[in-house]
Write an enzyme that holds these catalytic residues in place. Sequence first.
Site, PDB file in Angstrom:
ATOM      1  N   SER A 138     -18.293  63.504  26.781  1.00 43.55           N
ATOM      2  CA  SER A 138     -17.445  62.392  27.241  1.00 43.55           C
ATOM      3  C   SER A 138     -17.034  62.643  28.681  1.00 43.55           C
ATOM      4  CB  SER A 138     -16.184  62.315  26.388  1.00 43.55           C
ATOM      5  OG  SER A 138     -15.250  61.410  26.947  1.00 43.55           O
ATOM      6  N   TYR A 151      -9.160  66.906  22.118  1.00 45.06           N
ATOM      7  CA  TYR A 151     -10.361  66.072  22.282  1.00 45.06           C
ATOM      8  C   TYR A 151     -11.057  66.479  23.587  1.00 45.06           C
ATOM      9  CZ  TYR A 151     -13.375  62.004  22.872  1.00 45.06           C
ATOM     10  OH  TYR A 151     -14.467  61.186  23.055  1.00 45.06           O
TER      11      TYR A 151
HETATM   12  N1  LIG Z   1     -16.094  54.845  22.587  1.00 42.88           N
HETATM   13  C1  LIG Z   1     -15.890  55.514  23.677  1.00 42.88           C
HETATM   14  O1  LIG Z   1     -15.315  54.979  24.628  1.00 42.88           O
HETATM   15  C2  LIG Z   1     -16.356  56.940  23.848  1.00 42.88           C
HETATM   16  C3  LIG Z   1     -16.244  57.519  25.114  1.00 42.88           C
HETATM   17  C4  LIG Z   1     -16.690  58.831  25.303  1.00 42.88           C
HETATM   18  C5  LIG Z   1     -17.228  59.526  24.224  1.00 42.88           C
HETATM   19  N2  LIG Z   1     -17.306  58.937  22.985  1.00 42.88           N
HETATM   20  C6  LIG Z   1     -17.870  59.724  21.902  1.00 42.88           C
HETATM   21  O2  LIG Z   1     -18.920  59.001  21.280  1.00 42.88           O
HETATM   22  C7  LIG Z   1     -19.011  59.354  19.911  1.00 42.88           C
HETATM   23  C8  LIG Z   1     -18.987  58.101  19.074  1.00 42.88           C
HETATM   24  O3  LIG Z   1     -17.779  57.417  19.320  1.00 42.88           O
HETATM   25  P1  LIG Z   1     -17.573  55.874  18.952  1.00 42.88           P
HETATM   26  O4  LIG Z   1     -16.739  55.305  20.020  1.00 42.88           O
HETATM   27  O5  LIG Z   1     -18.848  55.239  18.614  1.00 42.88           O
HETATM   28  O6  LIG Z   1     -16.625  56.060  17.673  1.00 42.88           O
HETATM   29  P2  LIG Z   1     -16.500  55.245  16.302  1.00 42.88           P
HETATM   30  O7  LIG Z   1     -16.884  53.821  16.523  1.00 42.88           O
HETATM   31  O8  LIG Z   1     -15.154  55.560  15.767  1.00 42.88           O
HETATM   32  O9  LIG Z   1     -17.632  55.943  15.384  1.00 42.88           O
HETATM   33  C9  LIG Z   1     -17.492  57.279  15.024  1.00 42.88           C
HETATM   34  C10 LIG Z   1     -18.639  57.695  14.102  1.00 42.88           C
HETATM   35  O10 LIG Z   1     -18.425  59.069  13.745  1.00 42.88           O
HETATM   36  C11 LIG Z   1     -18.414  59.188  12.321  1.00 42.88           C
HETATM   37  N3  LIG Z   1     -17.420  60.175  11.909  1.00 42.88           N
HETATM   38  C12 LIG Z   1     -16.094  60.188  12.191  1.00 42.88           C
HETATM   39  N4  LIG Z   1     -15.498  61.232  11.604  1.00 42.88           N
HETATM   40  C13 LIG Z   1     -16.470  61.892  10.919  1.00 42.88           C
HETATM   41  C14 LIG Z   1     -16.473  63.041  10.102  1.00 42.88           C
HETATM   42  N5  LIG Z   1     -15.349  63.734   9.816  1.00 42.88           N
HETATM   43  N6  LIG Z   1     -17.652  63.460   9.552  1.00 42.88           N
HETATM   44  C15 LIG Z   1     -18.788  62.777   9.799  1.00 42.88           C
HETATM   45  N7  LIG Z   1     -18.854  61.650  10.556  1.00 42.88           N
HETATM   46  C16 LIG Z   1     -17.696  61.218  11.107  1.00 42.88           C
HETATM   47  C17 LIG Z   1     -18.056  57.804  11.812  1.00 42.88           C
HETATM   48  O11 LIG Z   1     -18.655  57.633  10.542  1.00 42.88           O
HETATM   49  P3  LIG Z   1     -17.871  57.125   9.224  1.00 42.88           P
HETATM   50  O12 LIG Z   1     -16.454  56.826   9.616  1.00 42.88           O
HETATM   51  O13 LIG Z   1     -18.618  55.906   8.785  1.00 42.88           O
HETATM   52  O14 LIG Z   1     -18.019  58.287   8.293  1.00 42.88           O
HETATM   53  C18 LIG Z   1     -18.679  56.885  12.837  1.00 42.88           C
HETATM   54  O15 LIG Z   1     -20.022  56.597  12.511  1.00 42.88           O
HETATM   55  C19 LIG Z   1     -17.845  60.310  19.635  1.00 42.88           C
HETATM   56  O16 LIG Z   1     -18.281  61.641  19.699  1.00 42.88           O
HETATM   57  C20 LIG Z   1     -16.885  60.017  20.780  1.00 42.88           C
HETATM   58  O17 LIG Z   1     -16.066  61.119  21.069  1.00 42.88           O
HETATM   59  C21 LIG Z   1     -16.882  57.661  22.775  1.00 42.88           C
END
Ligand SMILES: NC(=O)c1ccc[n+]([C@@H]2O[C@H](COP(=O)([O-])OP(=O)(O)OC[C@H]3O[C@@H](n4cnc5c(N)ncnc54)[C@H](OP(=O)(O)O)[C@@H]3O)[C@@H](O)[C@H]2O)c1
Length: 280
Positions: A138, A151
């Site tokens: 990130s 985080y």
């Molecule tokens: N969105 C942003 O702005 C952003 C920015 C920088 C980095 N990121 C990174 O990108 C990645 C995805 O983020 P996102 O924004 O797409 O988040 P999201 O929409 O909340 O999706 C998170 C995913 O992770 C899975 N997950 C959560 N907790 C888990 C656990 N304990 N065990 C296994 N799977 C788990 C969820 O699956 P289920 O809940 O269906 O099990 C879901 O598929 C993350 O690593 C996040 O830190 C996101």
Amino acid sequence: MSAAVLSAQYRTAFVTGASTGLGLAFADMLLAGGVEVWGTARDPARLRPRDGFHAVALELSDGAVAERIFLDAERAAGGFDIVINNAGFGAFGAFAHTEFSVWEEQLRLMLVNTARLSHAALRGMLARRRGALVNISSIAGEFGMPYQAVYNTTKAGLSALNESLMYELQGTGVIVLDFRPGDYRTDFEGSVRRPVQDAALAADAVNTARMARVWATFVAMMRTGPAPAHAAATLQRALLRGRSGTVRSGRFFQAVLGPFLARFGSLALRRKVQEKYFGL
Ligand SMILES: NC(=O)c1ccc[n+]([C@@H]2O[C@H](COP(=O)([O-])OP(=O)(O)OC[C@H]3O[C@@H](n4cnc5c(N)ncnc54)[C@H](OP(=O)(O)O)[C@@H]3O)[C@@H](O)[C@H]2O)c1
């Protein structure tokens, strides 16, 4: 680049957290490119069935179990050409006013167990002398957000791991991508945990108000971010390049301008800009 080119380089992929957000967009991009995908969620009912997609139930909090599930999928796939460690969540709270067990769980899940899956993935890829490991870090790993200290720590740690691997994997046929998204419009905001804060914080009106301002900034940035398909397009280009490296993705300010300008300023100046940005 046409989608067909992706399947000329990669046949199979494993994507954690493929039920929603960035992981869902990555899986869709790979499927559209003719790659067979094993995608995970804690509850596989959340994974949309489609051609070439295999639903995998995976909870990342137990590293040994997660590794076993990964290895079973790898055997079924005959090896993974791409592994995307994407699953993760935010936790928003004042570091010292939150039970340490909250932070410990986040570290274990997002840093230790993600490193464990990277380790397992690389063993298979190195044996076959081909593959791309993609760890979703990130922008928070380089520009830390207040009240998300752990985080930031997990993402900085993951980027440090990726950086070392870039050297170690030279000449092996295996690449590593340190993928650093800025704020994207996903379910992440909704899935950010808000752990209980202790009584000392509740009594501190100044700190409580500061936290509220930071949260409001964070939510506004998430809600106005680009759609996840934009991140998937960035990742597709990086996979097609086939070279290890750091890949930033997001709105122009976060993905290009901010990191570029930060090279010329001191850390103290960078902190001043961040304080203003978050209303501290
Ligand atoms: N969105 C942003 O702005 C952003 C920015 C920088 C980095 N990121 C990174 O990108 C990645 C995805 O983020 P996102 O924004 O797409 O988040 P999201 O929409 O909340 O999706 C998170 C995913 O992770 C899975 N997950 C959560 N907790 C888990 C656990 N304990 N065990 C296994 N799977 C788990 C969820 O699956 P289920 O809940 O269906 O099990 C879901 O598929 C993350 O690593 C996040 O830190 C996101």
